[in-house]
Design a protein around this motif. Sequence first.
Motif, PDB file in Angstrom:
ATOM      1  N   TYR A 238       0.842  -1.193   0.000  1.00 15.23           N
ATOM      2  CA  TYR A 238       0.000   0.000   0.000  1.00 15.23           C
ATOM      3  C   TYR A 238       0.877   1.242   0.000  1.00 15.23           C
ATOM      4  O   TYR A 238       1.830   1.324   0.782  1.00 15.23           O
ATOM      5  CB  TYR A 238      -0.912   0.002   1.223  1.00 15.23           C
ATOM      6  N   ALA A 239       0.556   2.183  -0.870  1.00 12.28           N
ATOM      7  CA  ALA A 239       1.361   3.400  -1.008  1.00 12.28           C
ATOM      8  C   ALA A 239       0.622   4.598  -0.414  1.00 12.28           C
ATOM      9  O   ALA A 239      -0.584   4.775  -0.626  1.00 12.28           O
ATOM     10  CB  ALA A 239       1.682   3.659  -2.476  1.00 12.28           C
ATOM     11  N   PHE A 240       1.367   5.431   0.329  1.00 12.83           N
ATOM     12  CA  PHE A 240       0.803   6.639   0.923  1.00 12.83           C
ATOM     13  C   PHE A 240       1.793   7.787   0.747  1.00 12.83           C
ATOM     14  O   PHE A 240       3.000   7.599   0.873  1.00 12.83           O
ATOM     15  CB  PHE A 240       0.531   6.445   2.419  1.00 12.83           C
ATOM     16  N   ASN A 241       1.243   8.955   0.475  1.00 14.47           N
ATOM     17  CA  ASN A 241       2.086  10.142   0.364  1.00 14.47           C
ATOM     18  C   ASN A 241       1.669  11.145   1.433  1.00 14.47           C
ATOM     19  O   ASN A 241       0.489  11.472   1.569  1.00 14.47           O
ATOM     20  CB  ASN A 241       1.959  10.781  -1.024  1.00 14.47           C
ATOM     21  N   VAL A 242       2.635  11.610   2.204  1.00 11.78           N
ATOM     22  CA  VAL A 242       2.365  12.539   3.298  1.00 11.78           C
ATOM     23  C   VAL A 242       3.005  13.885   2.990  1.00 11.78           C
ATOM     24  O   VAL A 242       4.229  13.976   2.804  1.00 11.78           O
ATOM     25  CB  VAL A 242       2.911  11.998   4.636  1.00 11.78           C
ATOM     26  N   GLN A 243       2.197  14.912   2.941  1.00 11.41           N
ATOM     27  CA  GLN A 243       2.720  16.252   2.722  1.00 11.41           C
ATOM     28  C   GLN A 243       3.384  16.770   3.983  1.00 11.41           C
ATOM     29  O   GLN A 243       2.912  16.522   5.094  1.00 11.41           O
ATOM     30  CB  GLN A 243       1.602  17.201   2.291  1.00 11.41           C
ATOM     31  N   SER A 244       4.474  17.495   3.836  1.00  7.65           N
ATOM     32  CA  SER A 244       5.178  18.054   4.983  1.00  7.65           C
ATOM     33  C   SER A 244       4.261  18.979   5.772  1.00  7.65           C
ATOM     34  O   SER A 244       3.557  19.814   5.201  1.00  7.65           O
ATOM     35  CB  SER A 244       6.410  18.832   4.500  1.00  7.65           C
ATOM     36  N   GLY A 245       4.258  18.812   7.077  1.00  7.73           N
ATOM     37  CA  GLY A 245       3.428  19.656   7.938  1.00  7.73           C
ATOM     38  C   GLY A 245       1.971  19.269   7.970  1.00  7.73           C
ATOM     39  O   GLY A 245       1.145  20.008   8.521  1.00  7.73           O
ATOM     40  N   MET A 246       1.633  18.110   7.425  1.00  6.43           N
ATOM     41  CA  MET A 246       0.237  17.680   7.369  1.00  6.43           C
ATOM     42  C   MET A 246      -0.421  17.670   8.747  1.00  6.43           C
ATOM     43  O   MET A 246      -1.602  18.011   8.885  1.00  6.43           O
ATOM     44  CB  MET A 246       0.159  16.277   6.753  1.00  6.43           C
TER      45      MET A 246
END
Length: 232
Positions: free
Chosen positions: A114-122
């Motif tokens: 499973y792939a997840f992308n986390v934006q900085s400061g989320m």
Amino acid sequence: MKNKKILSSRAAACVGMAILGAPVWATTTVQVGASGKTYASSAVQCAANPATGEQAPVIEAGLFNPKQGVSASVSLNGASVATVTTNNPAANVWLADGSNTVVVALSKRTTDSYAFNVQSGMCALPDTAGNTFSADGTLEYAVSNKSYATVTPGCALNPSTGMAQPYVNLFDNGSYLLNVSVNGVPLTQLSSTRPHTPVFLSAGQNVISAVNGYLSTDYYVRDGGDGTCTLP
């Protein structure tokens, strides 16, 4: 307190969650892996990381409708983070900024990724500098003036966990329709027919939000300590 690629219906995934029993933290929709034997959250949420007490991005991953004696390893970006079993089928996976790959492996041949992308400061704490306080300091009013919350947590039995936990009361300051969430997890809706609600706090910093459609979002930040308390 949830992550996987959707290859079966969300309805089936939710049924699977009900069969599994109480997850580490409540998930709304999940995705089921290609094997049909594992699942993960369909979206990243923010919660208080018990290791740091700070808000951090997290998903839940684990076994989908497991049979007795089944186990699997859960890894994040190639590093093992947990082992899930029939008795403990779910695990929180705390993510880093950027791209994350969560793998639930039942064996060398049976793995779901499973792939997840986390934006900085989320999961940075919101700016509540515009909020104001009552003269006695017991109530905090949002900048929109559509809601207010008690400042000092009380202690009560949380029916959802069966444990004594700190809580604050959140109030609708008028006949508004407010969608209330805690650490990104939907809690309830306030309105003229339900003007207030207790909000139980988990360990560390908790972000409470009250959203009035596209018009405004009220934020409150409360420290839940270790997430437990002693009833008087």
